[in-house]
Design a protein around this motif. Sequence first.
Motif, PDB file in Angstrom:
ATOM      1  N   LEU A  31      -7.091   2.987  -0.930  1.00 55.13           N
ATOM      2  CA  LEU A  31      -5.751   2.776  -0.377  1.00 55.13           C
ATOM      3  C   LEU A  31      -5.310   3.869   0.576  1.00 55.13           C
ATOM      4  O   LEU A  31      -4.294   3.708   1.269  1.00 55.13           O
ATOM      5  N   HIS A  72      -0.747   6.770   1.122  1.00 54.52           N
ATOM      6  CA  HIS A  72      -0.038   5.716   0.400  1.00 54.52           C
ATOM      7  C   HIS A  72       0.907   6.359  -0.614  1.00 54.52           C
ATOM      8  O   HIS A  72       0.483   7.183  -1.427  1.00 54.52           O
ATOM      9  N   ALA A 105      -0.304   5.313  -4.350  1.00 59.11           N
ATOM     10  CA  ALA A 105      -1.729   4.976  -4.401  1.00 59.11           C
ATOM     11  C   ALA A 105      -2.212   4.772  -5.832  1.00 59.11           C
ATOM     12  O   ALA A 105      -2.889   3.782  -6.137  1.00 59.11           O
ATOM     13  N   ALA A 136      -3.230   1.132  -7.308  1.00 58.40           N
ATOM     14  CA  ALA A 136      -4.630   0.957  -7.725  1.00 58.40           C
ATOM     15  C   ALA A 136      -4.705   0.475  -9.172  1.00 58.40           C
ATOM     16  O   ALA A 136      -5.506  -0.416  -9.507  1.00 58.40           O
ATOM     17  N   TRP A 161      -4.877  -5.574   2.974  1.00 55.97           N
ATOM     18  CA  TRP A 161      -4.457  -4.196   3.258  1.00 55.97           C
ATOM     19  C   TRP A 161      -5.602  -3.411   3.878  1.00 55.97           C
ATOM     20  O   TRP A 161      -6.740  -3.441   3.409  1.00 55.97           O
ATOM     21  N   LYS A 187      -6.461   0.552   5.484  1.00 56.67           N
ATOM     22  CA  LYS A 187      -6.006   1.928   5.693  1.00 56.67           C
ATOM     23  C   LYS A 187      -5.842   2.207   7.181  1.00 56.67           C
ATOM     24  O   LYS A 187      -6.731   1.916   7.974  1.00 56.67           O
ATOM     25  N   THR A 230      -2.033  -4.467   8.597  1.00 48.70           N
ATOM     26  CA  THR A 230      -2.520  -5.299   7.511  1.00 48.70           C
ATOM     27  C   THR A 230      -2.804  -6.716   8.003  1.00 48.70           C
ATOM     28  O   THR A 230      -2.106  -7.239   8.860  1.00 48.70           O
ATOM     29  N   SER A 290       1.777   0.103   1.638  1.00 48.34           N
ATOM     30  CA  SER A 290       2.694   1.227   1.442  1.00 48.34           C
ATOM     31  C   SER A 290       4.138   0.843   1.698  1.00 48.34           C
ATOM     32  O   SER A 290       5.054   1.489   1.188  1.00 48.34           O
TER      33      SER A 290
END
Length: 811
Positions: free
Chosen positions: A465, A469, A472, A476, A496, A498, A502, A517
Motif C-alpha cells: 500500500l 498511506h 497502511a 492491510a 489501488w 501506489k 487508482t 488513502s
Amino acid sequence: MLGRLENRWRRLRTRFSLSEWLARWLKVPATEPAQTANGLLMLQIDGLSYRELEKAMERGEMPFLTHLLKSEHYRLYEQYAGVPSTTPAYQAALLYGVEQAVPGFNFYHRGMGRLVRMFEPGSALEVEAWLNRQLGQDKSDPHNRPLLDGGSSYSDNFTGGANEPHFCPSAAGWGPSLRETRLFVRAFFIIANVFSLVRALILMVAELFLAFWDFARGVTAGKDLMGELKFIPTRALIVILLRELVALGVRIDLARGLKIIHANLLGYDEQSHRRGPGSQFAHWTLKGIDWTIARLWHAAQRAGSRHYDIWIYSDHGQESVTPYTKLHNRYFSDAVVEVISRFHEGELGFHTSGQQSVQLHRARYMGGSLFGRELFHIRDGSHDNSPRTPDLSIASLGPLANLYYKPGLGEEKAEKIARALVTDAGVPIVLRQIVPVEGETQVRRATVWTIEGRYELPRDAVQVLGKDHPFAEEAAFDLARLTHHVHSGEFLCCGWRKSQETLTFAEENGAHGGPGSRETRAFALLPADIPLLPANRTYTRPVELRRAAIDFLHKTPGEQMQQEERAAGTIRIMTYNVHSCIGMDGKISPWRIARIIARYEPDVVALQELDIGRSRTDLLDQAHIIARYLQMEYRFHPSFRVREGKYGNAVLSQHPMELVKAEKLPGLGGKPDMEPRAAIWVKVDFKGRPIHLINTHLGLRQAERLRQVEALLGEKWLGNRPVDGPCILCGDLNLSPFSPVYRLLSRGLKDVQKSLRGHLPRATFSSRFPSARLDHVFVDGAMSVSKIITPNTELVRQASDHLPLVVDLEL
C-alpha cells in the motif's frame, strides 16, 4: 427582563412552529421526554473525504461547518472508514457494531445463491436481518440494540432499527407513518411547505441549467451521450429535491422529540462519481449541504422537548480514478473471462454485475425501483451468458471486485490465475486468502500478487500500500480479513496503485470501496467534549462513533469528562451564575449546566443562583444533581430559605475540599424586601497545596454592595487572610469596573481580566447580548493568570442569562 422576553418569543415561535403543527396534523407518534433528556441528530455527508472537507473549508464553501469549529466548541477528527470503504459496510459498523458485514457493495450472497447489490430492498433486508442476529441477547443493554432504535433514518442503506425509515432500500419513499396519512392531510402538508417546495423548484431549475452545462462539457470530452442525458434529472432530484424532503422530515422529527435521528445527505457522492471528488460540480453541492446542515442545526436548537447534539461525519471518501475501460479498451469482466477461460475445461458460463457506477441507482430513493427503472432507464451493466448456475461470477463496483470461481481450486492453478490477472488483465492487486492451519492465531492472512511480486498481508502492508498511506497497517489487516469473509470470492481484485491514480472497474471518475488513502480517510465533526478517541490513537473508527453515541444518550456528562492536559501547578476556576438552571428558552435543565461545565473541565466551580426543593424548578436539588453529573464534591449554602426550599450558592471541586465558613452578608437596614446575600468559603486541597476560595453573589444596589464588600474585606473574611495558601474571591459581584465599590475591592486583590497581558476584558451579562462585566474573579499576589475563557456558544447562550468565566491560575 431579556430572559423573560426571549422565553415569550420562543413560546410564541413554538406555538406557531410549522414543524410542530405538521407533526400534530400528520398524527405521527411523538415522545414526551423529560426536559433534561438527550437527543442526537446524526448527519452523514455521503462520500466526503477528510481532505476534500479541508479544501471546501479553505475555499469558503462550507461556512457553517467552519463556524462550528471556530465558535461552537466542535472538533474535527480523522476517521478510518474501513475496507470495504462503502456505505453499507460503514453503516453496519455504526448502526449495529459489526465491521465488514459485507465484502463490497456488490457481491455473491452464498445463502441467497445469487449476485446482490446493496441498493436492492431484498438484499438490504437480508443483510439487515443477519446484522440483527449478531447483536447480544440482553436488550436492556443499549449496546445490544441497533443504534437508531426508537428514532428515524433518512436515505440510509439499513434502517438501523429506526421506527421510521424513509428513502431507504427497505422503505422506498416516505416511511409508513407519512405514507398512510389521509389525502387532505397530505394536501395541508404541501400547502404548509409551499415556501420550501417553491425554493426547491427554483433550485432544481438552477441545478438543471448547471446539469445541461455539465452535459455539454461531458459530451465535448467524449463521454457517452445517453449516460450524460440520464444524469441530468438525477442531479436535480438527488441534489435538490431529496435533500429538501429529508430536511423537512428531520425538522418534523425534531419537533416530535425523537431520541435519535439519522440522515444521509446525498449529492456530493453522486457528483464525485460522475466528475471526480475535487471537481467544481462536486464541490458546488457542498454549499447546499452546508446550508441544509445550518438549517437543521438551528431547528435542533429550537426543539422544545430535548437537548439535541448535532454530529456530522462522512462514511468514506473518494479517489480520483481512471476507468479500466479507458486504460485497457475493454471491460474488466471481458479481461477476467479471457484469463480464466485459459484454465477452464469446456465452455465458461459467467455472470457479471457492477460495470456502471452506482450513482443512478440513487433515483430509487425517490419512490421505488419501478420509478427508477422507467424514468432513468437504469441498468446494472450485468451480463449472463449461461442459463445454468455460472462457473464464474464477477461482482465489481469501483476499485474492488470479487471473483467467484470453483471453491475447491488448487493452489497451483490459483497462483497461475492470480499472476495472469496481474500481468495480462492489468489488475494492480490480486488477493487470495491463506487458509489457516490448526492452532493458528486469529489474525487472518492473505497472499497478494502485484506487478512487483508476491507478498503477504497484513505483514507486508507498506510494500503493498505504500509508506505514505495514512492507514497502511489497518487497511492491510482489513484487506486480509476481507478475503476470509463468508461471501467473498476466491479472488479479490483491487484497483489501488501506489503513487498512481487508482483504477476503477466501473465507468466513473471518482470511486470508493477499496483501501485507498482518500477513500478510507473520512471525518467526524463533533462537540469537543465527546470522548471519541481511544488512547494512543489520532483517528477514530465507526464502531467508536457508535459507542460514543450510545454513551451520549445513556450516560451523564461527568462519566464522559476527559481531563485536559494543563501545566503542573495550574488550577482552572470557573464562576457561573446559572439562573436557577432556567435557560433563555424556558427549559429547567441542571443537565445542560453540567454539560457546559464539563466542556471546560474546571478544577473548581463557583455557582450562583441555585434552587433546592423549590416548586418553580420542579423541586430539584440542583446543586446535588450538577455535582453528581460531574462526579465532583460540593458544598452548598443558602442565601435564604422559602417555605418549600432554598436558594443560594455552591462550590464544586474535583479535589478534596473542606468548608471554612458560610454566612450571610449585611444588607441595607429597613429594606426587608431586598434579596438576602451570602458567601461561602472553602479550602481546596489542590495536589497537596491548599487554595482558599470565596464564592458570593452581591446585591443589586451600590450602597448594599459597598456594605457587603466592606464585610468581605473585614476581619471576619479576607481581613484575616490565611497564610497557608493563596486566596480567590469570585462570583456574580454585580460590579461595574468603573464603580467605587470595584475600586475598593481592587486595592488588595487583582482582577484577573485586567491582569492578563494582551487580554481585552469581556462582558458576561447578558448571555445573548454581553454588555456588562458583572462576573469576576479576584486573586491575591500569590497567583498569576495564564488563560481566560468566556464561553459564548449557542448552548451557553441558551442555558442561563449569564456567561461563565473560566480562568487558569498558576501558583
